[in-house]
Design an enzyme around this catalytic site. Structure first.
Site, PDB file in Angstrom:
ATOM      1  N   ALA A 146      24.346  41.030  -6.937  1.00  0.00           N
ATOM      2  CA  ALA A 146      24.408  41.065  -5.469  1.00  0.00           C
ATOM      3  C   ALA A 146      23.383  40.151  -4.828  1.00  0.00           C
ATOM      4  O   ALA A 146      23.489  39.819  -3.653  1.00  0.00           O
ATOM      5  CB  ALA A 146      24.207  42.492  -4.971  1.00  0.00           C
ATOM      6  N   ARG A 160      16.054  31.498  -4.439  1.00  0.00           N
ATOM      7  CA  ARG A 160      15.333  30.388  -5.056  1.00  0.00           C
ATOM      8  C   ARG A 160      16.255  29.261  -5.518  1.00  0.00           C
ATOM      9  O   ARG A 160      15.805  28.170  -5.837  1.00  0.00           O
ATOM     10  CB  ARG A 160      14.491  30.922  -6.229  1.00  0.00           C
ATOM     11  N   LYS A 202      24.365  32.798  -6.479  1.00  0.00           N
ATOM     12  CA  LYS A 202      23.754  32.323  -7.732  1.00  0.00           C
ATOM     13  C   LYS A 202      24.677  32.437  -8.936  1.00  0.00           C
ATOM     14  O   LYS A 202      24.808  31.482  -9.720  1.00  0.00           O
ATOM     15  CB  LYS A 202      22.462  33.106  -7.993  1.00  0.00           C
ATOM     16  N   GLY A 253      16.992  45.833  -3.752  1.00  0.00           N
ATOM     17  CA  GLY A 253      16.342  45.888  -5.050  1.00  0.00           C
ATOM     18  C   GLY A 253      17.298  46.289  -6.159  1.00  0.00           C
ATOM     19  O   GLY A 253      18.397  46.794  -5.902  1.00  0.00           O
ATOM     20  N   THR A 254      16.851  46.050  -7.397  1.00  0.00           N
ATOM     21  CA  THR A 254      17.736  46.295  -8.552  1.00  0.00           C
ATOM     22  C   THR A 254      18.042  47.784  -8.725  1.00  0.00           C
ATOM     23  O   THR A 254      19.156  48.152  -9.124  1.00  0.00           O
ATOM     24  CB  THR A 254      17.116  45.723  -9.841  1.00  0.00           C
ATOM     25  N   GLY A 286      23.398  39.559 -13.686  1.00  0.00           N
ATOM     26  CA  GLY A 286      24.422  38.504 -13.694  1.00  0.00           C
ATOM     27  C   GLY A 286      23.888  37.113 -13.966  1.00  0.00           C
ATOM     28  O   GLY A 286      24.662  36.173 -14.147  1.00  0.00           O
ATOM     29  N   ARG A 326      44.749   8.526 -15.865  1.00  0.00           N
ATOM     30  CA  ARG A 326      44.583   9.443 -14.730  1.00  0.00           C
ATOM     31  C   ARG A 326      45.582  10.596 -14.814  1.00  0.00           C
ATOM     32  O   ARG A 326      46.465  10.601 -15.665  1.00  0.00           O
ATOM     33  CB  ARG A 326      44.736   8.647 -13.440  1.00  0.00           C
ATOM     34  N   TYR A 372      48.194  -2.105 -14.412  1.00  0.00           N
ATOM     35  CA  TYR A 372      48.271  -0.842 -13.689  1.00  0.00           C
ATOM     36  C   TYR A 372      49.680  -0.289 -13.848  1.00  0.00           C
ATOM     37  O   TYR A 372      50.665  -0.947 -13.463  1.00  0.00           O
ATOM     38  CB  TYR A 372      47.960  -1.014 -12.192  1.00  0.00           C
ATOM     39  N   ASN A 389      53.858   0.477  -7.027  1.00  0.00           N
ATOM     40  CA  ASN A 389      54.518   1.773  -6.816  1.00  0.00           C
ATOM     41  C   ASN A 389      54.405   2.282  -5.390  1.00  0.00           C
ATOM     42  O   ASN A 389      55.059   3.234  -5.016  1.00  0.00           O
ATOM     43  CB  ASN A 389      53.931   2.819  -7.766  1.00  0.00           C
TER      44      ASN A 389
HETATM   45  C1  UD1 Z   1      14.222  41.214 -12.728  1.00  0.00           C
HETATM   46  C2  UD1 Z   1      13.399  42.456 -13.118  1.00  0.00           C
HETATM   47  C3  UD1 Z   1      12.270  42.045 -14.048  1.00  0.00           C
HETATM   48  C4  UD1 Z   1      12.836  41.315 -15.255  1.00  0.00           C
HETATM   49  C5  UD1 Z   1      13.721  40.136 -14.823  1.00  0.00           C
HETATM   50  C6  UD1 Z   1      14.463  39.570 -16.007  1.00  0.00           C
HETATM   51  C7  UD1 Z   1      13.388  44.105 -11.331  1.00  0.00           C
HETATM   52  C8  UD1 Z   1      12.680  44.615 -10.128  1.00  0.00           C
HETATM   53  N1  UD1 Z   1      12.856  43.053 -11.941  1.00  0.00           N
HETATM   54  O1  UD1 Z   1      13.403  40.338 -11.970  1.00  0.00           O
HETATM   55  O2  UD1 Z   1      11.570  43.209 -14.489  1.00  0.00           O
HETATM   56  O3  UD1 Z   1      11.760  40.853 -16.058  1.00  0.00           O
HETATM   57  O4  UD1 Z   1      14.731  40.588 -13.897  1.00  0.00           O
HETATM   58  O5  UD1 Z   1      15.216  38.445 -15.637  1.00  0.00           O
HETATM   59  O6  UD1 Z   1      14.394  44.670 -11.735  1.00  0.00           O
HETATM   60  N2  UD1 Z   1      20.162  42.114  -7.703  1.00  0.00           N
HETATM   61  C9  UD1 Z   1      21.073  42.896  -7.015  1.00  0.00           C
HETATM   62  N3  UD1 Z   1      20.668  43.549  -5.891  1.00  0.00           N
HETATM   63  C10 UD1 Z   1      19.384  43.495  -5.441  1.00  0.00           C
HETATM   64  C11 UD1 Z   1      18.455  42.710  -6.147  1.00  0.00           C
HETATM   65  C12 UD1 Z   1      18.868  42.043  -7.290  1.00  0.00           C
HETATM   66  O7  UD1 Z   1      22.235  42.979  -7.393  1.00  0.00           O
HETATM   67  O8  UD1 Z   1      19.102  44.131  -4.417  1.00  0.00           O
HETATM   68  C13 UD1 Z   1      20.610  41.406  -8.909  1.00  0.00           C
HETATM   69  C14 UD1 Z   1      20.468  39.905  -8.807  1.00  0.00           C
HETATM   70  O9  UD1 Z   1      21.658  39.344  -8.291  1.00  0.00           O
HETATM   71  C15 UD1 Z   1      20.197  39.496 -10.242  1.00  0.00           C
HETATM   72  C16 UD1 Z   1      19.536  40.700 -10.844  1.00  0.00           C
HETATM   73  O10 UD1 Z   1      19.797  41.780  -9.988  1.00  0.00           O
HETATM   74  O11 UD1 Z   1      21.401  39.229 -10.944  1.00  0.00           O
HETATM   75  C17 UD1 Z   1      18.038  40.515 -11.004  1.00  0.00           C
HETATM   76  O12 UD1 Z   1      17.489  40.168  -9.747  1.00  0.00           O
HETATM   77  P1  UD1 Z   1      16.400  39.030  -9.611  1.00  0.00           P
HETATM   78  O13 UD1 Z   1      16.072  38.897  -8.178  1.00  0.00           O
HETATM   79  O14 UD1 Z   1      16.818  37.817 -10.358  1.00  0.00           O
HETATM   80  O15 UD1 Z   1      15.173  39.765 -10.337  1.00  0.00           O
HETATM   81  P2  UD1 Z   1      13.959  39.087 -11.089  1.00  0.00           P
HETATM   82  O16 UD1 Z   1      12.912  38.738 -10.109  1.00  0.00           O
HETATM   83  O17 UD1 Z   1      14.454  38.018 -11.980  1.00  0.00           O
HETATM   84 MG    MG Z   2      16.297  37.015 -12.238  1.00  0.00          MG
END
Ligand code: UD1
Ligand code: MG
Length: 465
Positions: free
Chosen positions: A17, A22, A29, A86-87, A109, A341, A374, A394
């Protein structure tokens, strides 16, 4: 062949999500390609290999784009996370779609290098040790950007600390979290409801389930990856290039082991969707892209570019040729410097030489177009010889017209075929002809030629002093 797996009491949760800030992109992404295939496709393929009960994919930022790309596989449920808090918050959104499984495998992902064997090992260890939470960890060359694995005096994991929240000592920890977890379904959502967001990023961190589970007296385990590079996450375009380089090494290695010779492997690009037969030689600097398929015992390059090209067996593609969405029959010879082509269909033993362009045309068995021509919107029979500088005209400025040439035709050099036009089998067309009408079978057809004169007393101009 990959071994057959079947984790019928496992649900996979894919986190996709995030905006990927970055990356600085308008595209989400996980849709960024690595060697021609979107990151999310690698991951979905990898988790499908486990044959889990089902898949929940969390999307949020540009979710329509991600869903349109992936389509609707049967066992996949889309979960929308409106705000990316957040995750941990992302996983929590899956509460209603995950049911009747023992464990939930959570993956991100943005880690296309991950192998299904590694995930299987995580799940197997998690079950063998009867753990509640198992974290997949790694010791990469650089731990920058990752959550650090903090352990107690006995060496048991006590928490995962994100880099932004870590103190000096914690930052020096080399072991990091891959972001991949296997968690018992019956406790996962209780734990997720307890996590807070008081941290440097104000996010609900999935890693916080680790200390929470420990507080409840539950067992938390870690499994360390053998190859740390598998968990490399793509957060920016520098990492995208790094991951792509590693993926390229892996793909090249697999083709080499499958019987393909690759000269100067560091100079070629072979995308994920390409197929190559045994005893084929890929020379330096080649780009094999998209859904290109190359048969057995072919030779390609150096510096040829093939995009969605299909080559039968024993085809030679010489230097600097460019083939896009075209089919080439066995024993054909293409180039150097040829361009095929879309819609070019060449039969067996056809020769296409230097500076020849063929578009949307059928060239039948054994015909040769060797120099500077051609050929567009045409059909050329078998065993024809199309001379240097032949052009099928052509396009009338508004519409395209066809040129149809029979078998065993000899087209003299510098002939212009003004389409629509037909040439009967066995015909010979004199050099320099402009063909505007149907050419009869057999015999010689030629345009009137300007008279040739000789000026005996002519002087070559001399350069002024
Ligand atoms: C995350 C982990 C970190 C780990 C690293 C490995 C957390 C807080 N951190 O950090 O411990 O070492 O991955 O690569 O879990 N995402 C969502 N919804 C959100 C936030 C993120 O679906 O609200 C998804 C992102 O799309 C991504 C994944 O979760 O696919 C990880 O998010 P990202 O922001 O890349 O976390 P990192 O900073 O890499
Ligand atoms: Mg990441």
């Amino acid at each position: 062949m990959a071994q057959q797996m079947h984790y019928s009491d496992l649900q996979v949760c894919v986190l996709a999500a995030g905006k990927g800030k970055r990356m600085r992109s308008s595209k989400p992404k996980v849709l960024h390609p690595v060697l021609g295939r979107a990151m999310i496709d690698y991951l979905l393929h990898t988790v499908e290999m486990l044959r889990p009960k089902g898949l929940a994919v969390v999307t949020g930022h540009a979710s329509e784009m991600v869903q349109a790309h992936v389509g609707q596989p049967q066992n996949l449920e889309w979960v929308i996370q409106d705000k990316q808090l957040g995750t941990g918050h992302a996983v929590k959104q899956c509460e209603n779609v995950i049911r009747d499984v023992r464990d939930v495998l959570i993956v991100c992902g943005d880690t296309p290098l991950l192998r299904h064997e590694t995930l299987a090992e995580l799940v197997d260890e998690h079950r063998k040790r009867d753990a509640i939470v198992t974290v997949l960890t790694a010791e990469p060359k650089s731990s920058t950007g990752y959550g650090r694995v903090v352990r107690d005096k006995e060496g048991k994991v006590s928490s995962i600390i994100e880099e932004k929240d870590a103190d000096e000592a914690q930052r020096n920890i080399r072991e990091v979290s891959s972001g991949i977890y296997c968690v018992r379904h019956d406790v996962l959502f209780d734990l997720l409801h307890k996590i807070g967001n008081r941290n440097a990023q104000g996010e609900y961190y999935l890693p916080d389930i680790v200390p929470l589970a420990l507080q409840d007296g539950k067992s938390v385990e870690t499994v360390q990856m053998k190859d740390a590079y598998e968990m490399l996450g793509v957060n920016n375009r520098v990492q995208l290039a790094e991951v792509e380089a590693l993926m390229q090494e892996r793909i090249i290695y697999d083709w080499q082991m499958a019987g393909v010779t690759i000269e100067k492997p560091e100079s070629v690009r072979i995308e994920a969707g390409v197929n190559i037969g045994v005893d084929t030689v890929i020379q330096a600097g080649c780009y094999l892209l998209g859904s290109t398929r190359i048969g057995d015992a072919c030779r390609v390059g150096p510096n040829a570019v093939l995009v969605d090209a299909w080559l039968d067996d024993c085809v030679n593609v010489f230097a600097f040729s460019h083939i896009h969405s075209a089919n080439v029959g066995s024993e054909a010879k293409i180039g150097p410097f040829a361009r095929l082509r879309p819609g070019a269909e060449l039969d067996e033993e056809v020769h296409i030489g230097n500076f020849v362009e063929v578009k949307k045309s059928i060239v039948n068995r054994g015909s040769k177009i060797s120099h500077l021509s051609y050929i567009g919107d045409s059909e050329i029979g078998s065993d024809c010889n199309v001379g240097a500088g032949t052009i099928t005209c052509n396009y009338d400025g508004a519409n395209k017209h066809k040129t149809v040439i029979g078998d065993d035709v000899f087209v003299g050099s510098d002939t212009k075929l003004i389409a629509p036009v037909e040439v009967g089998s066995g015909a010979t067309i004199g050099a320099g002809s402009i063909v505007t009408k149907r050419v009869k079978e057999g015999g010689l057809t030629l345009s009137a030629r300007p008279e040739q004169r000789h000026v005996a007393d002519w002087q070559r101009p001399k350069k002024k002093e």
